[in-house]
Design a protein around this motif. Structure first.
Motif, PDB file in Angstrom:
ATOM      1  N   ALA A  72       0.860  -1.217   0.095  1.00  0.00           N
ATOM      2  CA  ALA A  72       0.043  -0.075   0.122  1.00  0.00           C
ATOM      3  C   ALA A  72       0.948   1.388  -0.140  1.00  0.00           C
ATOM      4  N   GLY A  73       2.336   1.107   0.078  1.00  0.00           N
ATOM      5  CA  GLY A  73       3.140   2.254   0.056  1.00  0.00           C
ATOM      6  C   GLY A  73       3.327   3.047   1.450  1.00  0.00           C
ATOM      7  N   LYS A  74       2.619   2.348   2.403  1.00  0.00           N
ATOM      8  CA  LYS A  74       2.863   2.926   3.875  1.00  0.00           C
ATOM      9  C   LYS A  74       3.991   2.468   4.697  1.00  0.00           C
ATOM     10  N   LEU A  75       4.664   1.585   4.085  1.00  0.00           N
ATOM     11  CA  LEU A  75       5.839   0.941   4.836  1.00  0.00           C
ATOM     12  C   LEU A  75       7.307   1.479   4.075  1.00  0.00           C
ATOM     13  N   ILE A  76       7.696   2.538   4.239  1.00  0.00           N
ATOM     14  CA  ILE A  76       8.857   2.816   3.333  1.00  0.00           C
ATOM     15  C   ILE A  76       9.924   3.047   4.252  1.00  0.00           C
ATOM     16  N   PRO A  77      10.878   2.171   4.060  1.00  0.00           N
ATOM     17  CA  PRO A  77      12.203   1.927   4.715  1.00  0.00           C
ATOM     18  C   PRO A  77      13.309   3.210   4.477  1.00  0.00           C
ATOM     19  N   HIS A  78      13.671   4.132   5.263  1.00  0.00           N
ATOM     20  CA  HIS A  78      14.740   5.114   5.221  1.00  0.00           C
ATOM     21  C   HIS A  78      15.915   4.520   4.610  1.00  0.00           C
ATOM     22  N   ILE A  79      16.652   4.870   3.648  1.00  0.00           N
ATOM     23  CA  ILE A  79      17.798   4.220   3.467  1.00  0.00           C
ATOM     24  C   ILE A  79      19.061   5.348   3.469  1.00  0.00           C
ATOM     25  N   ASP A  80      19.902   4.964   4.338  1.00  0.00           N
ATOM     26  CA  ASP A  80      21.035   6.081   4.251  1.00  0.00           C
ATOM     27  C   ASP A  80      21.964   5.949   3.251  1.00  0.00           C
ATOM     28  N   ASP A  81      22.621   4.988   2.877  1.00  0.00           N
ATOM     29  CA  ASP A  81      23.020   4.862   1.796  1.00  0.00           C
ATOM     30  C   ASP A  81      23.288   3.354   1.016  1.00  0.00           C
ATOM     31  N   ILE A  82      23.699   3.455   0.000  1.00  0.00           N
ATOM     32  CA  ILE A  82      23.891   2.298  -0.958  1.00  0.00           C
ATOM     33  C   ILE A  82      25.163   1.895  -1.238  1.00  0.00           C
TER      34      ILE A  82
END
Length: 74
Positions: free
Chosen positions: A36-46
């Protein structure tokens, strides 16, 4: 908070960490939230696979504010 700390010193210590009743379907709930697009992880770096050592050093030294991703190319 004060009461919780005080309870740590009593003989009738009772403190629960996490939910009292484990939710059996937590993966299904997480899947629905992600879809549903309500669980979005915060990505610091790749980082690439070749830079895994740099990613580990960054995690230890820089205290990232989000997830670190190691991108695989295979």
């Amino acid at each position: 908070m004060k009461a919780m700390l005080a309870s740590l010193t009593t003989k009738q210590f009772t403190f629960f960490i996490g939910p009292a009743m484990p939710q059996k379907d937590y993966l299904k709930v997480g899947k629905r939230l992600a879809e549903a697009g309500k669980l979005i992880p915060h990505i610091d770096d790749i980082f690439s696979v070749q830079d895994t050592a740099k990613a580990i050093a960054y995690a230890i030294e820089a205290h990232p504010q989000g997830k670190l991703v190691i991108k695989t190319d295979f």
